[in-house]
Design an enzyme around this catalytic site. Structure first.
Site, short mmCIF file in Angstrom:
data_model
loop_
_atom_site.label_atom_id
_atom_site.label_comp_id
_atom_site.label_asym_id
_atom_site.label_seq_id
_atom_site.Cartn_x
_atom_site.Cartn_y
_atom_site.Cartn_z
N LEU A 78 0.81 -1.21 0.00
CA LEU A 78 0.00 0.00 0.00
C LEU A 78 0.85 1.27 0.00
O LEU A 78 0.34 2.38 0.16
CB LEU A 78 -0.97 -0.04 1.19
CG LEU A 78 -1.80 -1.33 1.22
CD1 LEU A 78 -2.67 -1.38 2.45
CD2 LEU A 78 -2.64 -1.49 -0.03
N CYS A 79 2.16 1.13 -0.19
CA CYS A 79 3.06 2.28 -0.31
C CYS A 79 2.89 2.96 -1.65
O CYS A 79 2.79 2.30 -2.67
CB CYS A 79 4.51 1.80 -0.24
SG CYS A 79 5.26 2.01 1.36
N HIS A 80 2.93 4.28 -1.63
CA HIS A 80 2.91 5.04 -2.88
C HIS A 80 4.29 5.00 -3.53
O HIS A 80 5.30 5.05 -2.84
CB HIS A 80 2.59 6.52 -2.59
CG HIS A 80 1.25 6.71 -1.97
ND1 HIS A 80 1.05 6.56 -0.61
CD2 HIS A 80 0.05 7.02 -2.50
CE1 HIS A 80 -0.23 6.79 -0.35
NE2 HIS A 80 -0.85 7.06 -1.46
N MET A 114 9.20 4.50 5.02
CA MET A 114 9.18 3.09 4.61
C MET A 114 10.39 2.78 3.73
O MET A 114 10.93 1.67 3.78
CB MET A 114 7.89 2.75 3.86
CG MET A 114 6.63 2.70 4.73
SD MET A 114 6.78 1.76 6.28
CE MET A 114 7.29 0.15 5.69
N GLU A 115 10.82 3.76 2.96
CA GLU A 115 12.00 3.57 2.12
C GLU A 115 13.24 3.41 3.00
O GLU A 115 14.12 2.58 2.71
CB GLU A 115 12.17 4.77 1.17
CG GLU A 115 11.25 4.75 -0.05
CD GLU A 115 9.78 5.05 0.27
OE1 GLU A 115 9.47 5.49 1.40
OE2 GLU A 115 8.94 4.83 -0.61
N ASP A 129 22.98 -12.95 4.55
CA ASP A 129 23.31 -13.84 3.43
C ASP A 129 24.82 -14.05 3.31
O ASP A 129 25.28 -15.15 3.02
CB ASP A 129 22.75 -13.23 2.14
CG ASP A 129 22.98 -14.13 0.92
OD1 ASP A 129 22.76 -15.36 1.04
OD2 ASP A 129 23.36 -13.61 -0.14
#
Lengths: 159, 159, 159, 159, 159, 159
Positions: A78-80, A114-115, A129
């Site tokens: 739901l992120c733009h 969010m980024e 990893d």
């Protein structure tokens, strides 16, 4: 619980939606997020090891974090999609792992935290990893926003 | 420090590489990873709230996690693209947040734990995105492998 | 012109298609491709400069090349998605630029030379991106296959 | 060597970063890049062959180039995602191959030459993919910027 | 309603999951799907127009469909990533629009009909994009599987 | 046929291009598109079934549609990447299937109807994927624009 205490990403019937931000004004926004790779002393020694070629291990995580920031709208439903205008990912090797800090900037209609969080998470997973053959128990801890500024809600500093 | 204590993803000169697994035999492999959304009692109440429509909040995170597992080789630079043959993401709302568990399976030449970890991280970030208007301090904690099996190294259980 | 002199990716009416390789046997295949960043002595000095931190400039290109190899079927319309089982990207700074060599491996039904070429091209473009403020005329030269082996057609060495 | 002779994409410690362009003003920018598929007379005959259906061979490369321009920030680690407002890819079959020219436009805070270069490289690789069964030695040559304009640095024409 | 009448992609609690196919045997599978661009006589005339250059309009849709088939697991949340081994997209201009047929093949553990359907849908949307300035009411109709074969369930032909 | 009756996405020679919209003014634009999953009474019963857990079936399609809208420029070759500022996907279970309606918004230089159509198509395909074990003949019908507004051409309502 007041009206402002709502999950903005679901409507009154509970359906997920991408919130309409068309009416918001583009402004410069900045977010800082952090997290930590928790690992063993052995791995820390390998990462710290003064010998220069080791650079790629940290560089790989740094670049993965930067690229991850750009993939945020592909990952978080739901992120733009926003115009990310700057990303840095800082990695500091400590005695118990690697501190990860990401700073993101935008000049858009919605925040860029969010980024920053995605950059931290992807950098952290990339470190896991790279070290997992030596430390299969390595983990990514405390992925969180430290600071954000810009936009209508203004500055927020992690308490 | 023995030979097995090496960062396998950088060569002897320190350059990053995708390790050659051509000679490995495809086998059924399975990994379980977990993590946690840490948030406030207010958010827990919103997520728990018996009213059914809220389903989408958890469903969005579950689906984001499953889709995130498939994007692992796009995000983690030195991960091999593998044929993921199954993914589940379980979310359990607790008093202090949401416990996230992802199980991934493959029938390929290399392990599937990065896919499980990525599913957990993306589900966690998606939950943060959905609750951040109510709890800007929400964080993703303890993203780690719990269990893996299959392949030459066999079973590993988190100590 | 013999039957073997056909563009395999278009059918007899000229329509583009992804050629059916279902009946081919998976075998180990390997390809080596190369190319060159052509730039100025100034840039070479910056890249060469013994000081270690510069490592990230080359590391960024190396990682971009490895990730680019994995994106090949997203970029080249008629390429099959294949299970890349190994990628290395070697960069050598010379007096006139950077020699780029990529080696890719697979155990699949079709060759892996497009993946090697894509790794070289993306590494080359990434180098251009990093040096373009100093040398806007930097170019990527001679992106070509050097060697391939495996599969029905067997070994091919650039004449 | 002056201050302007720096690799802008690494900071003073050598760490890769996405440069902050938040403070720059969006302006119309345009870039033209070029490159060349070098191949045999046999392939040229196949591509030129007046028969119309062959159209798809060139169309595939043209479309791959346009789509490649849009993938630039996914491929080039430190590139900003920008609003590409126009792309054309021109292909001209010559006696020795195919001349590739891409023109890209944007109205954003940073230049659009990496998008033009990526369009050329992807179109070139797509042509190699289509002709490689006939000419395994086909190569992509001289991927370079011809011209750019807009932004603070103004016009630049390849010397 | 029998046990076979279940939505396989949600578990007994209703949670979405990617079904585990690890135990299935890879076999050659093939699917054919179809759909239709419905548009005006004006657009049909433009697409049909004997003049050859128009080729790109159909070629663009054909290539978009082929590339779309490869993106299926990125788009459809619970689809497995599979090794697509062949794709064709056929377009036939009729008096009322364009008939779209896609054939996909794989040699994997699960069917390839979602890939065929996605190819049809993406080709159809691409045609809409190309004609929408002339016919804003153009639509994509009847996206459906015609035929599938291979795997445990064997052949299925649309009744 | 007038000049306005041209396929804007091919130039006068028939070559595909991404139309230059640099000179257009960003304005608020909105589009509504719709489509329908056609399926059996059995499937309708499964989707409708009052029991709450079924929520994920519709939620998965809703989220896939929203994420699909964001992938539009990756799928549709000549679409501009635009700043999508809002997406909703509404699903209504009827006696013969599921009505799908998507609304998209942007504040950019070009319309947002392809994003709305892509959201509908991807939501529809996702529903097919979820019900295909029960109804292999399920189809996506009538993917079309209902309404658009904003930009130079102003409002358009499906006749």
């Amino acid at each position: 619980m007041t009206d402002t205490h709502k999950l903005t990403h679901v409507d009154e019937t509970g359906a997920a939606r991408m919130v309409d931000v068309s009416a918001k004004t583009p402004t410069v926004r900045r977010a800082v997020a952090a997290g930590r790779l928790a690992t063993t002393a052995d791995v820390v020694a390998l990462l710290r090891d003064g010998e220069l070629p080791k650079g790629d291990a940290l560089a790989t995580a740094r670049i993965a974090g930067i690229m991850g920031a750009k993939r945020t709208p592909d990952l978080i439903p739901l992120c733009h999609p926003i115009a990310v205008t700057g990303v840095t990912v800082d990695l500091e090797v400590t005695d118990t792992g690697v501190e990860i800090t990401a700073t993101t900037k935008t000049t858009d209609r919605t925040g860029v935290e969010m980024e920053a969080l995605t950059a931290v998470a992807v950098a952290g997973l990339t470190l896991v990893d790279m070290v997992k053959a030596v430390d299969p128990a390595a983990s990514v801890e405390a992925v969180r926003v430290l600071h954000k500024e810009g936009g209508k809600t203004g500055e927020w500093v992690r308490p």
